[in-house]
Design an enzyme around this catalytic site. Structure first.
Site, PDB file in Angstrom:
ATOM      1  N   VAL A 161     -13.189  -4.816   2.495  1.00 46.87           N
ATOM      2  CA  VAL A 161     -12.360  -2.758   2.709  1.00 46.87           C
ATOM      3  C   VAL A 161     -11.427  -3.255   3.886  1.00 46.87           C
ATOM      4  O   VAL A 161     -11.588  -3.888   4.736  1.00 46.87           O
ATOM      5  CB  VAL A 161     -13.494  -2.494   2.971  1.00 46.87           C
ATOM      6  N   THR A 206       0.499  -0.907   0.323  1.00 42.85           N
ATOM      7  CA  THR A 206       0.046   0.524   0.171  1.00 42.85           C
ATOM      8  C   THR A 206       0.682   1.129  -0.417  1.00 42.85           C
ATOM      9  O   THR A 206       2.200   1.289   0.405  1.00 42.85           O
ATOM     10  CB  THR A 206      -1.038  -0.172   1.196  1.00 42.85           C
TER      11      THR A 206
HETATM   12  N1  ASP Z   1      -3.782  -1.917   4.789  1.00 41.78           N
HETATM   13  C1  ASP Z   1      -3.793  -2.709   3.047  1.00 41.78           C
HETATM   14  C2  ASP Z   1      -5.356  -3.159   3.717  1.00 41.78           C
HETATM   15  O1  ASP Z   1      -5.098  -4.219   4.577  1.00 41.78           O
HETATM   16  C3  ASP Z   1      -2.810  -3.410   2.882  1.00 41.78           C
HETATM   17  C4  ASP Z   1      -1.527  -3.355   2.542  1.00 41.78           C
HETATM   18  O2  ASP Z   1      -1.353  -2.174   3.456  1.00 41.78           O
HETATM   19  O3  ASP Z   1      -0.875  -3.339   1.585  1.00 41.78           O
HETATM   20  O4  ASP Z   1      -5.470  -3.355   2.618  1.00 41.78           O
END
Ligand code: ASP
Length: 354
Positions: free
Chosen positions: A247, A218
């Protein structure tokens, strides 16, 4: 002393008190490109260098806004748009696929000066989900829009719409197929319009680290502008092989994204389910605001103690309106960069880097 002289002295004294209270302001910006099982041993030099180059390009785009006196919101959005256009991170063109072989994007942005926020979830056609989150904040009476309604709103406000295959990424597709096969789950057909699979089947190097690693990826940015205002933004494709409609924390205000001038700005990355349950971003800010912890102490407590207690993995970047910066992660690595006015750019991936 004459009346006029008294008034002049009074004005000068008042001005000097106000001047003395005015903090010396420097702009600052920090970003992440995800945390996870990112290790030197499994990262090839080319990918390492490519990731650092994109992080640098993104932070410089944000810094260019801030150094001209632009807003932290503009800086956050412009840096994230670059990361969304890169194929190296789990956002925009680098996004993971869900279990049906589709990309669904989540994003949020928050303005620390007034605590306005905008967020979107499960969008599929909007090229820059971060810009859509901002449009929700600025052009709608709502904080969050999801799915089809969010994409339709994006088109209404003139944001670029693309065929979902625009986001197709071979490396992420192969990673999805491997995961689904490993877990004995059905493999969806290759998306219509995707280029034919390269032959022989793509190798073993993924966008971020080893192919089987738990990859987050992310992207998120926090920024402080010369007016003393904070902003935070996060954008993601979520977790690989997720259930359609799932989500994560990124678009949840207070979980993956939060900004308030009276505490701090935070963007998180990690297994979103834990970050939602802990309200990670707001928790960090509350520890600063109500418990008097330093920003680094607060971030370390939430990620190193509270999140670990829930068996959650990930990290955060954080910034206060005094220009205090922090980052922390409980994973092998986190793609990250920071730049403070007048200081040297720091770009890092592994824990032994600054
Ligand atoms: N936090 C993000 C999610 O769970 C994933 C990530 O941080 O890569 O959608």
């Amino acid at each position: 002393m004459s009346k006029t002289r008294q008034i002049v002295v009074g004005i000068l004294t008042f001005a000097s008190i106000v001047g003395a209270q005015e903090p010396a302001r420097h702009w600052a910006i920090e970003l992440h490109g995800g945390a996870g099982d990112i290790q030197r041993a499994t990262m090839d030099a080319k990918t390492d260098a490519a990731c650092r180059a994109v992080l640098t390009q993104a932070i410089q785009a944000g810094a260019a806004v801030l150094s001209k006196g632009g807003s932290s919101l503009d800086a956050v959005e412009s840096a994230i748009r670059i990361l969304e256009d890169s194929t190296l991170f789990d956002a925009g063109r680098g996004a993971v696929f869900n279990a049906e072989g589709k990309n669904e994007f989540d994003a949020a942005i928050m303005d620390g000066s007034n605590q306005q926020a905008g967020a979107v979830a499960a969008v599929t056609r909007t090229r820059h989900p971060i810009s859509l989150a901002r449009a929700v904040m600025e052009k709608s009476p709502h904080v969050m829009l999801v799915g089809e309604g969010a994409d339709t709103f994006a088109a209404e406000v003139g944001l670029e719409q693309v065929d979902p295959v625009f986001f197709f990424n071979e490396s992420q597709w192969q990673a999805l197929v491997r995961q689904l096969k490993r877990e004995g789950r059905p493999v969806p057909p290759r998306p219509v319009g995707a280029p034919p699979p390269p032959s022989p089947a793509p190798g073993t190097v993924s966008a971020v680290g080893s192919p089987e690693a738990h990859r987050f990826g992310t992207v998120g940015v926090v920024a402080l502008d010369l007016h003393g205002n904070l902003a935070a933004g996060t954008s993601t494709g979520g977790s690989q092989a997720k259930h359609p409609g799932r989500v994560g924390d990124s678009p949840i205000i207070g979980a993956g994204t939060y900004a308030s001038n009276s505490s701090c700005a935070v963007s998180a990355t990690g297994v979103g389910e834990y970050f939602i349950r802990l309200g990670v971003a707001r928790e960090v800010c509350n520890l600063v605001r109500f418990k008097g912890l330093s920003l680094q102490q607060a971030a370390d407590q939430v990620i190193g103690t509270e999140l670990v207690a829930l068996h959650g993995e990930g990290g955060v970047i954080a910034l206060t309106s005094n220009g205090e910066l922090a980052w922390t992660f409980n994973t092998h690595g986190m793609f990250r960069a920071r730049l403070v006015e007048g200081d040297k750019l720091i770009v890092a991936i592994y824990p032994d880097e600054p």
